[in-house]
Scaffold this motif. Sequence first.
Motif, PDB file in Angstrom:
ATOM      1  N   THR A  34      56.842  32.809  48.187  1.00  0.00           N
ATOM      2  CA  THR A  34      55.837  33.022  46.951  1.00  0.00           C
ATOM      3  C   THR A  34      54.474  33.089  47.784  1.00  0.00           C
ATOM      4  N   VAL A  35      53.951  34.329  47.309  1.00  0.00           N
ATOM      5  CA  VAL A  35      52.640  34.814  47.902  1.00  0.00           C
ATOM      6  C   VAL A  35      51.312  34.822  46.698  1.00  0.00           C
ATOM      7  N   VAL A  94      47.991  36.631  46.154  1.00  0.00           N
ATOM      8  CA  VAL A  94      46.870  37.963  46.478  1.00  0.00           C
ATOM      9  C   VAL A  94      45.802  37.843  45.564  1.00  0.00           C
ATOM     10  N   VAL A 111      55.288  36.946  43.563  1.00  0.00           N
ATOM     11  CA  VAL A 111      53.790  37.377  43.523  1.00  0.00           C
ATOM     12  C   VAL A 111      52.862  36.726  42.488  1.00  0.00           C
ATOM     13  N   CYS A 125      50.429  43.618  46.366  1.00  0.00           N
ATOM     14  CA  CYS A 125      51.588  43.080  45.319  1.00  0.00           C
ATOM     15  C   CYS A 125      52.584  43.925  45.101  1.00  0.00           C
ATOM     16  N   CYS A 129      52.909  41.679  40.117  1.00  0.00           N
ATOM     17  CA  CYS A 129      52.442  40.214  39.961  1.00  0.00           C
ATOM     18  C   CYS A 129      53.517  39.877  39.075  1.00  0.00           C
ATOM     19  N   ALA A 170      54.707  43.189  48.726  1.00  0.00           N
ATOM     20  CA  ALA A 170      55.419  41.948  48.899  1.00  0.00           C
ATOM     21  C   ALA A 170      56.628  41.774  47.800  1.00  0.00           C
ATOM     22  N   SER A 171      56.450  42.458  46.612  1.00  0.00           N
ATOM     23  CA  SER A 171      57.320  42.395  45.424  1.00  0.00           C
ATOM     24  C   SER A 171      58.654  43.161  45.858  1.00  0.00           C
ATOM     25  N   ALA A 210      44.140  41.168  42.771  1.00  0.00           N
ATOM     26  CA  ALA A 210      45.231  41.861  42.541  1.00  0.00           C
ATOM     27  C   ALA A 210      45.452  43.256  42.036  1.00  0.00           C
ATOM     28  N   GLY A 246      48.894  36.404  41.283  1.00  0.00           N
ATOM     29  CA  GLY A 246      47.739  37.243  41.905  1.00  0.00           C
ATOM     30  C   GLY A 246      46.404  36.771  40.812  1.00  0.00           C
TER      31      GLY A 246
END
Length: 327
Positions: free
Chosen positions: A146-147, A149, A171, A161, A189, A164-165, A152, A173
Amino acid sequence: MTGPLRTVAVRVHEPGGPDALVVEGLEVPAPGPGQIRLVHEAIGLNFIDTYHRTGLYPLALPAIIGSEGAGVVDAVGEGVTDLAVGDPVAYGQSLGAYAGARLIGAERVVGLPDHVSAELAAAAMLKGLTAWYLVRRTHQVAPGQTVLVHAAAGGVGSLLCQWASALGARVLGTAGSAEKAARARGAGCDEVILYRHEDVAGAVMEHTGGRGVDVVYDGVGAATFEASLASLAPFGLMASFGNSSGPVPPIRLLSLKDRGLYLTRPTLGSHIGTREGLERGASELFTALADGTLSVTIGRRFRLEEAAAAHRALEARETVGSTLLMP
């Protein structure tokens, strides 16, 4: 022999606000050994340009600012063998972009494949290479992570986004309005936090069941730094890569100890400072643009002579995606 080329440039003579950007005539000489002369077709606008304008990142003045552009090779200097007049090229980090034409070292540009236009390259090189090093090198995003941003819906944020997705992460954001939240969701996101109305760290913990995120990508700086740290899971990484709200004040390293947190302040230059690094990053970026991993939104275009207006819009957070200056 190639003679000088007359064009227009935007210079900074003294640090200051957008009015410090002065439109002037410029004579670009023939390229020297190892150089090319590049006629710009599009120039990218980036927050780092405002740091150079204000003196946050000091420059020897007067200076032509701007770090990203794309166009056509107009002339080549002695020793340049892998580029020819008429070749489409781009670059993502070399001061001097705010001009109709410029000299640049041949080793700092990359050739453009057929599927990448000059406008797309000028919109994507600096921001796309920044997203590349953050998700592929600073922290290698993996499925199941899980990140978070920040910003976003912005130029770098939307690319982070998407990338990473595509790599399988969940994600989260942050955005400043419902409109920008919708854009962030469109960029991949899963959840968007409206930072003007919500406690960011509290919302992150709600969305993660109290665990926090594996990595925070924070290009905002001072305004979000504490919330970013508070949003991390144990042993999570905080990547502070920008200062759009101002530089982060000094911190106490002991503040990281309770959850074993990691903190880094990476830069694009450290990743593309060598020819090998630049080619690697550009290759992965162009592939991501070709296979649909990344889609770049060009939100606005300004004439080069309107650079001051473009800076005002950028600093007022009125821009979405990438903004171009058109010579």
